[in-house]
Design a protein around this motif. Sequence first.
Motif, short mmCIF file in Angstrom:
data_model
loop_
_atom_site.label_atom_id
_atom_site.label_comp_id
_atom_site.label_asym_id
_atom_site.label_seq_id
_atom_site.Cartn_x
_atom_site.Cartn_y
_atom_site.Cartn_z
N LEU A 151 33.15 26.03 -35.95
CA LEU A 151 32.81 25.25 -34.75
C LEU A 151 33.95 24.31 -34.37
CD1 LEU A 151 30.78 24.34 -32.60
CD2 LEU A 151 29.91 22.69 -34.27
N THR A 152 34.55 23.64 -35.35
CA THR A 152 35.66 22.75 -35.08
C THR A 152 36.85 23.52 -34.51
OG1 THR A 152 34.93 21.27 -36.85
CG2 THR A 152 37.18 20.99 -36.07
N ALA A 153 37.14 24.69 -35.07
CA ALA A 153 38.24 25.52 -34.56
C ALA A 153 37.94 26.00 -33.14
CB ALA A 153 38.47 26.72 -35.48
N LEU A 154 36.68 26.36 -32.89
CA LEU A 154 36.28 26.79 -31.56
C LEU A 154 36.48 25.67 -30.55
CD1 LEU A 154 33.22 28.91 -30.77
CD2 LEU A 154 33.55 26.83 -29.52
N LEU A 155 36.03 24.46 -30.89
CA LEU A 155 36.18 23.32 -29.99
C LEU A 155 37.65 22.97 -29.77
CD1 LEU A 155 33.23 21.13 -31.23
CD2 LEU A 155 33.39 22.32 -29.05
N ALA A 156 38.47 23.11 -30.81
CA ALA A 156 39.90 22.83 -30.68
C ALA A 156 40.54 23.81 -29.71
CB ALA A 156 40.58 22.89 -32.04
N LYS A 157 40.17 25.06 -29.83
CA LYS A 157 40.75 26.08 -28.95
C LYS A 157 40.26 25.90 -27.51
CE LYS A 157 42.40 30.73 -29.46
NZ LYS A 157 42.37 31.94 -30.28
N LEU A 158 38.98 25.58 -27.34
CA LEU A 158 38.48 25.29 -26.00
C LEU A 158 39.19 24.08 -25.40
CD1 LEU A 158 34.60 25.74 -26.13
CD2 LEU A 158 36.21 26.99 -24.70
N SER A 159 39.40 23.08 -26.22
CA SER A 159 40.07 21.87 -25.75
C SER A 159 41.49 22.18 -25.28
CB SER A 159 40.09 20.82 -26.87
OG SER A 159 40.77 19.68 -26.44
N ARG A 160 42.21 22.98 -26.04
CA ARG A 160 43.57 23.35 -25.64
C ARG A 160 43.58 24.15 -24.35
NH1 ARG A 160 44.04 24.30 -31.18
NH2 ARG A 160 43.80 26.55 -30.88
N ARG A 161 42.60 25.03 -24.17
CA ARG A 161 42.57 25.89 -22.99
C ARG A 161 42.07 25.16 -21.75
NH1 ARG A 161 42.83 30.92 -22.86
NH2 ARG A 161 43.29 32.23 -24.62
N CYS A 162 41.24 24.14 -21.92
CA CYS A 162 40.56 23.53 -20.77
C CYS A 162 41.02 22.12 -20.46
CB CYS A 162 39.05 23.53 -21.03
SG CYS A 162 38.35 25.17 -21.16
N CYS A 163 42.07 21.65 -21.06
CA CYS A 163 42.54 20.30 -20.79
C CYS A 163 43.74 20.35 -19.85
CB CYS A 163 42.92 19.57 -22.08
SG CYS A 163 41.46 19.10 -23.00
N GLY A 164 43.87 19.31 -19.10
CA GLY A 164 44.96 19.23 -18.14
C GLY A 164 44.46 19.45 -16.73
N GLY A 165 45.23 19.01 -15.77
CA GLY A 165 44.83 19.08 -14.37
C GLY A 165 44.62 20.49 -13.85
N GLY A 166 45.39 21.44 -14.31
CA GLY A 166 45.27 22.81 -13.84
C GLY A 166 44.08 23.56 -14.37
N ALA A 167 43.37 22.99 -15.31
CA ALA A 167 42.25 23.68 -15.94
C ALA A 167 40.90 23.10 -15.55
CB ALA A 167 42.42 23.64 -17.45
N ALA A 192 35.39 17.05 -34.27
CA ALA A 192 34.69 17.83 -33.25
C ALA A 192 34.27 16.95 -32.08
CB ALA A 192 33.49 18.53 -33.87
N LEU A 193 33.80 15.75 -32.36
CA LEU A 193 33.43 14.82 -31.29
C LEU A 193 34.64 14.43 -30.46
CD1 LEU A 193 30.86 12.57 -33.14
CD2 LEU A 193 30.39 14.13 -31.24
N ARG A 194 35.79 14.24 -31.11
CA ARG A 194 37.02 13.93 -30.38
C ARG A 194 37.39 15.08 -29.46
NH1 ARG A 194 41.97 15.17 -30.18
NH2 ARG A 194 41.94 16.60 -31.93
N LEU A 195 37.22 16.30 -29.93
CA LEU A 195 37.53 17.47 -29.12
C LEU A 195 36.59 17.60 -27.93
CD1 LEU A 195 38.27 19.88 -32.07
CD2 LEU A 195 39.95 19.06 -30.39
N VAL A 196 35.30 17.33 -28.14
CA VAL A 196 34.35 17.37 -27.03
C VAL A 196 34.71 16.29 -26.01
CG1 VAL A 196 31.94 16.97 -26.38
CG2 VAL A 196 32.48 18.43 -28.33
N ALA A 197 35.07 15.11 -26.49
CA ALA A 197 35.46 14.03 -25.58
C ALA A 197 36.71 14.41 -24.79
CB ALA A 197 35.69 12.74 -26.36
N SER A 198 37.63 15.13 -25.40
CA SER A 198 38.83 15.53 -24.68
C SER A 198 38.50 16.53 -23.57
CB SER A 198 39.87 16.12 -25.64
OG SER A 198 39.50 17.42 -26.05
N LEU A 199 37.43 17.30 -23.74
CA LEU A 199 37.01 18.22 -22.68
C LEU A 199 36.40 17.47 -21.50
CD1 LEU A 199 35.41 21.12 -24.73
CD2 LEU A 199 37.32 21.33 -23.15
N ALA A 200 35.79 16.35 -21.78
CA ALA A 200 35.11 15.58 -20.74
C ALA A 200 36.09 14.61 -20.10
CB ALA A 200 33.93 14.84 -21.33
N GLN A 201 37.00 15.11 -19.31
CA GLN A 201 38.03 14.27 -18.71
C GLN A 201 37.56 13.58 -17.44
OE1 GLN A 201 41.45 16.72 -18.19
NE2 GLN A 201 41.87 16.83 -20.37
#
Length: 152
Positions: free
Chosen positions: A45-61, A132-141
Amino acid sequence: VGRLVAEAASEDDLLRAAELLPLAGEETFAWERQDVHVARRRKALTALLAKLSRRCCGGGAAAARRRVLGDARFRRCAALLAEPGDESRSASDAPESRRSASDAPESRTAARAPGRATSPGAEVFAAERREALRLVASLAQEPGALAPVAAD
């Protein structure tokens, strides 16, 4: 599941892998409830959230991020993250077979007192949950981005 997460090529692949992680009570085999397998699911789950975070962070995503946060499979990830775990178990709560003969009732009571050390598994669980919570927070920009997830 860990292999599927590592090999995922898209957000959808990652969310499909999340569907394979059973919630507490959904386990179909007794071995799935063993501590080692629960720990492997948490790591996946942590690896999944990390990968989602990398793919979905930033203005273009932004579109991908909105799509992921609105997906029911991401809500499942949040539910998995919210499950209770080893953080509430102290070393004194181990099964009787793991206790030494020198454990006295007063030492068990003292071990439950605030500020006492917890088991190594509980410390690992707490660290994984914080990550994992840090990764979820990074998705919620964006403000309110996690509102659909929180509603469940």
